[in-house]
Design a protein around this motif. Structure first.
Motif, PDB file in Angstrom:
ATOM      1  N   ASP A  68       0.826  -1.201   0.000  1.00 31.86           N
ATOM      2  CA  ASP A  68       0.000   0.000   0.000  1.00 31.86           C
ATOM      3  C   ASP A  68       0.866   1.260   0.000  1.00 31.86           C
ATOM      4  OD1 ASP A  68      -2.536   1.213  -0.017  1.00 31.86           O
ATOM      5  OD2 ASP A  68      -2.444   1.574   2.136  1.00 31.86           O
TER       6      ASP A  68
ATOM      7  N   MET B 149       1.001   3.968  -3.194  1.00 38.30           N
ATOM      8  CA  MET B 149       0.645   5.378  -2.997  1.00 38.30           C
ATOM      9  C   MET B 149       1.782   6.297  -3.443  1.00 38.30           C
ATOM     10  SD  MET B 149      -1.378   5.203   0.684  1.00 38.30           S
ATOM     11  CE  MET B 149      -1.724   6.974   0.756  1.00 38.30           C
TER      12      MET B 149
ATOM     13  N   GLN C 210       2.910  11.158   5.172  1.00 34.52           N
ATOM     14  CA  GLN C 210       1.990  11.529   6.253  1.00 34.52           C
ATOM     15  C   GLN C 210       0.594  10.960   6.017  1.00 34.52           C
ATOM     16  OE1 GLN C 210       2.697  15.707   5.986  1.00 34.52           O
ATOM     17  NE2 GLN C 210       4.532  15.622   7.302  1.00 34.52           N
ATOM     18  N   ALA C 211       0.192  10.906   4.757  1.00 32.40           N
ATOM     19  CA  ALA C 211      -1.106  10.295   4.433  1.00 32.40           C
ATOM     20  C   ALA C 211      -1.071   8.795   4.727  1.00 32.40           C
ATOM     21  CB  ALA C 211      -1.438  10.544   2.959  1.00 32.40           C
ATOM     22  N   ILE C 212       0.048   8.165   4.415  1.00 23.78           N
ATOM     23  CA  ILE C 212       0.217   6.730   4.697  1.00 23.78           C
ATOM     24  C   ILE C 212       0.176   6.484   6.202  1.00 23.78           C
ATOM     25  CG2 ILE C 212       1.854   4.803   4.582  1.00 23.78           C
ATOM     26  CD1 ILE C 212       2.871   6.066   1.920  1.00 23.78           C
TER      27      ILE C 212
ATOM     28  N   LYS D 235      -1.159   8.278   8.561  1.00 21.31           N
ATOM     29  CA  LYS D 235      -2.498   8.502   9.107  1.00 21.31           C
ATOM     30  C   LYS D 235      -3.416   7.326   8.790  1.00 21.31           C
ATOM     31  CE  LYS D 235      -6.299  11.843   9.080  1.00 21.31           C
ATOM     32  NZ  LYS D 235      -6.796  13.144   8.528  1.00 21.31           N
ATOM     33  N   LYS D 236      -3.325   6.809   7.562  1.00 20.39           N
ATOM     34  CA  LYS D 236      -4.184   5.703   7.133  1.00 20.39           C
ATOM     35  C   LYS D 236      -3.939   4.449   7.954  1.00 20.39           C
ATOM     36  CE  LYS D 236      -5.278   2.880   3.041  1.00 20.39           C
ATOM     37  NZ  LYS D 236      -5.009   2.680   1.596  1.00 20.39           N
ATOM     38  N   HIS D 237      -2.679   4.196   8.294  1.00 19.12           N
ATOM     39  CA  HIS D 237      -2.331   2.937   8.961  1.00 19.12           C
ATOM     40  C   HIS D 237      -1.965   3.111  10.439  1.00 19.12           C
ATOM     41  CE1 HIS D 237      -2.497   0.521   5.323  1.00 19.12           C
ATOM     42  NE2 HIS D 237      -1.820   1.459   4.680  1.00 19.12           N
TER      43      HIS D 237
END
Length: 594
Positions: A466, A470, A511-513, A515-517
């Protein structure tokens, strides 16, 4: 008159019938107009029998006497093969390692070739003989018999081909060539017609049993074409040369090293010189380490993880224990129930998305990744031994390795395109006293780099896939990737390098990764550079990484990231010190640089 070196492994001379078959192949080559040198291994399970006898005598026999014992296996074989040739009305002379002039150092059981005197072989060939040489053995300055270690007969054959200027080195074995993976582990594996030295070096180090990496190092160094063929059929086999089968396919082979062990040295002070201290102790025991991962230090401490062959675990732990106090490490953990799954390909560096494709294949198969390292032509993932077979099958299928590439070229096509200038060997560079000397092809520095690290990465399948999918969608080119253990909670950290101009975009995606995990935090920094030492023999010369780290420590330069392969050792450091460090490293390796 052309010269061919033919090597016959233990299964190819396992009984009288097979010995006679090998003799016929050599005679047929001679009658076709070639001068022929045969290199022969011990018969079948002969070496195992000798090892069993030694174990019955005592638990720790002297290394010198073990070499004396094990060398007798090849002496039996060469004599019988020469007798078989005589019985077929051809001329042959059998020679031991010492008699062919194979001079080595005195490292019993792991000897390195220093020189080969070819006068006797040349004289016998001129007299019309097929020379039958014992593989795996030589003599040191004191005329002690030495053995070359695992794959020693391959190494003998390619070394003889190099010093004799042979047109080819034919390796006869119980398989009919090099496959995209081990066909005994995966029936859908495909035989390839051509594989490059670099690809074969990586595959050999990963456990591809067809050839040993030391012999490929020799072949690459001296431009010896290797022809891997079956002892039991006339299948064309596989050519190992400078070129690859395809110029577009990113992955040419997959491999699984089943018997690995992971070691993590915890809480090492994140200051210059600690990596050098650790790896120098291990190198002194002649243990080849792999998958080196040093995570980015937090609170002044860093963890260093790496893998070694499972059989070397005890020796490695003892070496670490001897320097643990001086290192200031807080502890050492290890796991001997892990395996390494890798994909290899010369075209990998020029294509994006290869890593994420591999990680997705593993995730879809439910395989958890424990460690990751990447190089120019290899991506390796450490997985549990229990999941290793499933992991190999998944990556082999993901890259379509069972299918022949649309642009695949045959050896005859490649040979026709080469032209005469490209097939000139490097035999004129042979140094009489150091055949297996380290040969470096380059020391370089890549600047304007940045590093991104994600801490607290959940240790479960699918996360790596993932992450890098991304990153790929953001069109960010990733160079080095390392994943290692991050703490006692079982989480991991993943670091990767990008161009400094991509740092802001990379941090946004990271940072998006995170937050997602639910990851702990993200760090990023520019102003770093990658120093790369490239060459032949990096793995077998265990002192290379040690000397690199010594140079960096001398400049008080801290190592932020490390990764290693058969072809390169990479260290990420502060860009402000990179030029000075590169010059110091070049001076340190001056004798080995081309």
């Amino acid at each position: 008159m052309s010269l061919i070196v033919q090597k016959f492994g233990g299964t190819s001379v396992a009984d009288v019938e097979k010995i006679q078959s090998a003799a016929r192949k050599a005679i047929r080559a001679q009658r076709a107009g070639h001068r022929v040198v045969m290199v022969v291994s011990a018969m079948g399970k002969n070496t195992d029998t000798l090892l069993d006898l030694a174990s019955q005598i005592g638990d720790d026999p002297p290394a010198r006497e073990m070499d004396m014992l094990l060398s007798t296996g090849e002496q039996v074989s060469v004599a019988l093969v020469a007798m078989a040739i005589h019985s077929m009305d051809a001329k042959a002379v059998s020679l031991t390692g010492g008699q062919i002039g194979m001079k080595t150092d005195n490292s019993f059981s792991k000897a390195r070739i220093e020189s080969i005197s070819t006068e006797r072989i040349e004289r016998l060939l001129d007299d019309g003989n097929i020379v039958v040489a014992a593989g795996f053995q030589g003599v040191d300055d004191e005329l002690n018999i030495t053995t070359l270690g695992r794959g020693g007969s391959d190494t003998t054959a390619v070394a003889l081909a190099a010093v004799l200027g042979a047109d080819a080195c034919e390796i006869y074995t119980d398989v009919d060539g090099v496959y995209t993976t081990d066909p005994r582990k995966l029936p859908e594996a495909r035989r390839v017609e051509v594989v490059s030295y670099d690809e074969m070096l990586e595959l050999a180090s990963l456990g591809a049993g067809v050839m040993h990496s030391r012999s490929i190092e020799f072949a690459k160094k001296f431009g010896v074409p290797i022809h891997v063929r079956s002892s039991f059929s006339d299948t064309e086999g596989t050519m190992i040369v400078a070129e690859s089968e395809s110029t577009t396919q990113p992955v040419s082979g997959a491999a699984m090293t089943a018997e690995e062990a992971r070691i993590t040295v915890l809480g090492v002070p994140d200051v210059p010189g600690k990596s050098q201290q650790l790896f120098a102790a291990i190198a002194a025991c002649k243990v080849a380490i792999d998958m080196v991962v040093q995570n980015v230090g937090q609170s002044g401490k860093a963890d260093i993880s790496f893998t070694v062959p499972r059989g070397e675990l005890k020796t490695t732990l003892a070496a670490i224990d001897s320097v643990k106090v001086d290192l200031g490490a807080s502890g050492v953990t290890h796991d001997d129930k892990v395996s390494k799954v890798s994909v290899v390909g010369s075209n990998m560096a020029a294509q994006t998305g290869v890593a994420s494709q591999m990680f997705r294949a593993l995730a879809d198969a439910g395989v958890n990744i424990q460690m990751i390292t990447t190089s120019e032509i290899k991506i390796s993932a450490l997985v549990s031994k229990q999941q290793s077979a499933k992991a190999l099958q998944a990556v082999h299928a993901a890259f379509g390795l069972h299918q022949r590439p649309a642009d695949a070229k045959s050896w005859s096509q490649i040979k026709a395109e080469r032209g005469k200038a490209d097939v000139q060997t490097l035999v004129d560079r042979l140094r009489a006293d150091a055949l297996e000397a380290l040969t470096l092809t380059g020391i370089s520095m890549t600047d304007n780099q940045a590093r991104v690290t994600l801490h607290g990465v959940p240790d479960k399948p699918g996360i790596a896939a993932d992450m890098f999918e991304m990153i790929g969608k953001a069109e960010i080119f990733v160079d080095m990737i390392v994943q290692g253990y991050d703490g006692e909670d079982g989480s991991t950290s993943v670091s990767f390098t990008v161009r400094e101009s991509d740092l802001a975009a990379s941090l946004k995606v990271a940072q998006a990764i995170a937050k997602k995990h639910g990851m702990r935090d993200v760090q990023g920094a520019g102003g770093i550079a990658k120093i790369t030492v490239s060459g032949i023999g990096l793995r077998s010369h265990t002192s290379v990484a040690t000397l690199l780290f010594e140079c960096l420590a001398a400049d008080q330069t801290n190592v932020e990231m490390i990764n290693t392969s058969e072809l390169q050792v990479n260290a990420v450091i502060d860009a402000a010190k990179a030029n000075q460090a590169t010059e110091r490293i070049k001076k340190a390796f001056a004798d080995s640089l081309l």
